[in-house]
Scaffold this active site. Structure first.
Site, PDB file in Angstrom:
ATOM      1  N   GLY A  37       0.831  -1.206   0.000  1.00  0.00           N
ATOM      2  CA  GLY A  37       0.000   0.000   0.000  1.00  0.00           C
ATOM      3  C   GLY A  37       0.862   1.251   0.000  1.00  0.00           C
ATOM      4  O   GLY A  37       2.098   1.180   0.143  1.00  0.00           O
ATOM      5  N   GLY A  40       2.309   5.648   4.329  1.00  0.00           N
ATOM      6  CA  GLY A  40       1.357   6.239   5.275  1.00  0.00           C
ATOM      7  C   GLY A  40       0.005   5.538   5.324  1.00  0.00           C
ATOM      8  O   GLY A  40      -0.895   5.974   6.044  1.00  0.00           O
ATOM      9  N   GLY A  42      -0.577   2.646   6.575  1.00  0.00           N
ATOM     10  CA  GLY A  42      -0.711   1.869   7.812  1.00  0.00           C
ATOM     11  C   GLY A  42      -0.094   0.477   7.748  1.00  0.00           C
ATOM     12  O   GLY A  42      -0.394  -0.374   8.591  1.00  0.00           O
ATOM     13  N   ILE A 110       5.893  -0.869   0.379  1.00  0.00           N
ATOM     14  CA  ILE A 110       4.978  -0.257  -0.593  1.00  0.00           C
ATOM     15  C   ILE A 110       4.763  -1.240  -1.743  1.00  0.00           C
ATOM     16  O   ILE A 110       3.655  -1.477  -2.179  1.00  0.00           O
ATOM     17  CB  ILE A 110       5.544   1.073  -1.140  1.00  0.00           C
ATOM     18  CG1 ILE A 110       5.673   2.098  -0.007  1.00  0.00           C
ATOM     19  CG2 ILE A 110       4.606   1.627  -2.224  1.00  0.00           C
ATOM     20  CD1 ILE A 110       6.271   3.443  -0.442  1.00  0.00           C
ATOM     21  N   SER A 111       5.855  -1.811  -2.226  1.00  0.00           N
ATOM     22  CA  SER A 111       5.807  -2.787  -3.352  1.00  0.00           C
ATOM     23  C   SER A 111       4.785  -2.339  -4.395  1.00  0.00           C
ATOM     24  O   SER A 111       3.771  -3.003  -4.586  1.00  0.00           O
ATOM     25  CB  SER A 111       5.526  -4.203  -2.846  1.00  0.00           C
ATOM     26  OG  SER A 111       4.556  -4.269  -1.838  1.00  0.00           O
TER      27      SER A 111
HETATM   28  N1  LIG Z   1      10.339   8.157  -3.613  1.00  0.00           N
HETATM   29  C1  LIG Z   1       9.789   7.465  -2.604  1.00  0.00           C
HETATM   30  N2  LIG Z   1       8.626   6.786  -2.802  1.00  0.00           N
HETATM   31  C2  LIG Z   1       8.089   6.099  -1.780  1.00  0.00           C
HETATM   32  N3  LIG Z   1       8.611   6.024  -0.520  1.00  0.00           N
HETATM   33  C3  LIG Z   1       9.761   6.696  -0.290  1.00  0.00           C
HETATM   34  C4  LIG Z   1      10.391   7.445  -1.306  1.00  0.00           C
HETATM   35  N4  LIG Z   1      11.515   8.003  -0.773  1.00  0.00           N
HETATM   36  C5  LIG Z   1      11.580   7.623   0.498  1.00  0.00           C
HETATM   37  N5  LIG Z   1      10.533   6.839   0.809  1.00  0.00           N
HETATM   38  C6  LIG Z   1      10.381   6.181   2.130  1.00  0.00           C
HETATM   39  O1  LIG Z   1      10.771   4.823   1.922  1.00  0.00           O
HETATM   40  C7  LIG Z   1       9.782   3.933   2.399  1.00  0.00           C
HETATM   41  C8  LIG Z   1       9.387   2.905   1.323  1.00  0.00           C
HETATM   42  O2  LIG Z   1      10.283   1.889   1.265  1.00  0.00           O
HETATM   43  P1  LIG Z   1       9.849   0.537   0.540  1.00  0.00           P
HETATM   44  O3  LIG Z   1      11.054  -0.314   0.554  1.00  0.00           O
HETATM   45  O4  LIG Z   1       8.630   0.013   1.185  1.00  0.00           O
HETATM   46  O5  LIG Z   1       9.503   1.021  -0.946  1.00  0.00           O
HETATM   47  S1  LIG Z   1       9.332   0.156  -2.269  1.00  0.00           S
HETATM   48  O6  LIG Z   1       8.527  -1.029  -1.925  1.00  0.00           O
HETATM   49  O7  LIG Z   1      10.645  -0.219  -2.779  1.00  0.00           O
HETATM   50  O8  LIG Z   1       8.633   1.034  -3.238  1.00  0.00           O
HETATM   51  C9  LIG Z   1       8.537   4.732   2.701  1.00  0.00           C
HETATM   52  O9  LIG Z   1       8.112   4.224   3.959  1.00  0.00           O
HETATM   53  P2  LIG Z   1       6.571   4.022   4.339  1.00  0.00           P
HETATM   54  O10 LIG Z   1       6.040   5.409   4.546  1.00  0.00           O
HETATM   55  O11 LIG Z   1       6.651   3.239   5.617  1.00  0.00           O
HETATM   56  O12 LIG Z   1       5.869   3.272   3.255  1.00  0.00           O
HETATM   57  C10 LIG Z   1       8.999   6.184   2.723  1.00  0.00           C
HETATM   58  O13 LIG Z   1       9.143   6.600   4.055  1.00  0.00           O
HETATM   59  N1  LIG Z   2      -5.548   1.836  11.757  1.00  0.00           N
HETATM   60  C1  LIG Z   2      -5.049   3.045  12.037  1.00  0.00           C
HETATM   61  N2  LIG Z   2      -5.788   3.950  12.684  1.00  0.00           N
HETATM   62  C2  LIG Z   2      -5.295   5.179  12.957  1.00  0.00           C
HETATM   63  N3  LIG Z   2      -4.054   5.610  12.630  1.00  0.00           N
HETATM   64  C3  LIG Z   2      -3.264   4.736  11.979  1.00  0.00           C
HETATM   65  C4  LIG Z   2      -3.717   3.417  11.643  1.00  0.00           C
HETATM   66  N4  LIG Z   2      -2.725   2.792  10.994  1.00  0.00           N
HETATM   67  C5  LIG Z   2      -1.704   3.668  10.914  1.00  0.00           C
HETATM   68  N5  LIG Z   2      -2.020   4.828  11.509  1.00  0.00           N
HETATM   69  C6  LIG Z   2      -1.167   6.011  11.610  1.00  0.00           C
HETATM   70  O1  LIG Z   2      -0.859   6.411  10.280  1.00  0.00           O
HETATM   71  C7  LIG Z   2       0.512   6.773  10.166  1.00  0.00           C
HETATM   72  C8  LIG Z   2       1.172   5.925   9.091  1.00  0.00           C
HETATM   73  O2  LIG Z   2       1.175   4.568   9.517  1.00  0.00           O
HETATM   74  P1  LIG Z   2       2.358   3.587   9.125  1.00  0.00           P
HETATM   75  O3  LIG Z   2       2.025   2.260   9.742  1.00  0.00           O
HETATM   76  O4  LIG Z   2       3.677   4.177   9.464  1.00  0.00           O
HETATM   77  O5  LIG Z   2       2.166   3.524   7.539  1.00  0.00           O
HETATM   78  P2  LIG Z   2       3.125   2.931   6.428  1.00  0.00           P
HETATM   79  O6  LIG Z   2       3.967   1.873   7.067  1.00  0.00           O
HETATM   80  O7  LIG Z   2       2.202   2.377   5.403  1.00  0.00           O
HETATM   81  O8  LIG Z   2       3.923   4.093   5.904  1.00  0.00           O
HETATM   82  C9  LIG Z   2       1.117   6.599  11.537  1.00  0.00           C
HETATM   83  O9  LIG Z   2       1.149   7.862  12.175  1.00  0.00           O
HETATM   84  C10 LIG Z   2       0.178   5.660  12.252  1.00  0.00           C
HETATM   85  O10 LIG Z   2       0.125   5.884  13.631  1.00  0.00           O
END
Ligand SMILES: Nc1ncnc2c1ncn2[C@@H]1O[C@H](COP(=O)(O)OS(=O)(=O)O)[C@@H](OP(=O)(O)O)[C@H]1O
Ligand SMILES: Nc1ncnc2c1ncn2[C@@H]1O[C@H](COP(=O)(O)OP(=O)(O)O)[C@@H](O)[C@H]1O
Length: 207
Positions: A37, A40, A42, A110-111
């Protein structure tokens, strides 16, 4: 001289202790729960909640989180399409090893590209890859913006950010889709419960 091994000279070595024996010892089925997903949406929160829930039931799981893997195994990778593909390929291979060890491997990345997720799925026997789609609206993720990255992406200070100027391809046939209910985000506990129910019904939590 190439540092790559010649596949013709590489042989598979069977281990006398098999996956079924490990699963019996752990009383669970080795598998991969792959959470995909937007940033952000979750993913990490669900991974932690699910890990805790399984732990409380005496089930052995291990979380592979994209952010964390990028501190070590995948620290040499960026966010170009090729790097993301390699990131997912490596993680899929590691997840497959954990599943073979008998663990419930929870991968949260994210994949964004369907073909990369499908390649990870193809590594595992049928039904042992449980794809969980965090189908949260971009607006919600952007409003959360816990790391301030969406803001930077909107300002053009990060290029190729998923959902902004890099694609996210939603799954077509995932096992579990988590979304808003009447416009409200389910709690992490509720979401983890949905995954655990799926696993219970599928016999994953017994050998
Ligand atoms: N350009 C760009 N696009 C998306 N995300 C970015 C980017 N640059 C840095 N980040 C941060 O890196 C986290 C994603 O890492 P992933 O290994 O899950 O990404 S991927 O599956 O290879 O697309 C992702 O973490 P999450 O917010 O937890 O998803 C971001 O914090
Ligand atoms: N089910 C939920 N209800 C409320 N807030 C959430 C929920 N899941 C995640 N959050 C909040 O959303 C933000 C992003 O969550 P996170 O797990 O770090 O997302 P991701 O790993 O996809 O980037 C965090 O601040 C987290 O506390």
């Amino acid at each position: 001289m190439s540092t790559m091994g010649n596949p013709a000279n590489i042989f598979w070595h069977e281990n006398p202790v098999g996956k079924a024996e490990r699963e019996k010892m752990l009383n669970q089925q080795g598998c991969v729960v792959w959470i995909t997903g937007l940033s952000g949406s979750g993913k990490s929160t669900l991974a932690c909640s699910l890990g805790r829930e399984l732990q409380s039931r005496g089930k052995l799981s291990y979380v592979l989180d994209g952010d964390n893997l990028r501190h070590g195994l995948n620290k040499n990778l960026g966010f170009s399409p090729e790097s993301r593909t390699e990131n997912i390929r490596r993680t899929g291979e590691v997840a497959n090893l954990f599943a073979d060890a008998g663990l419930i491997c929870i991968a949260s990345l994210i994949s964004p590209y369907r073909k990369d997720r499908d390649a990870c799925r193809a590594l595992l026997p049928d039904k042992k890859f449980i794809e969980v789609f965090m189908n949260m609206p971009l607006q919600l993720c952007e409003d959360r913006d816990p790391k301030g990255l969406y803001k930077l992406a909107r300002e053009g200070k990060i290029k190729g950010f998923t959902g902004i100027d890099d694609p996210y391809e939603p799954p077509l046939n995932c096992e579990i889709e988590l979304q808003l209910k009447d416009g409200i985000v389910p709690t992490p506990h509720e979401m983890a419960g949905q995954v655990v129910s799926y696993m219970e019904n599928g016999g994953f939590l017994e050998a």
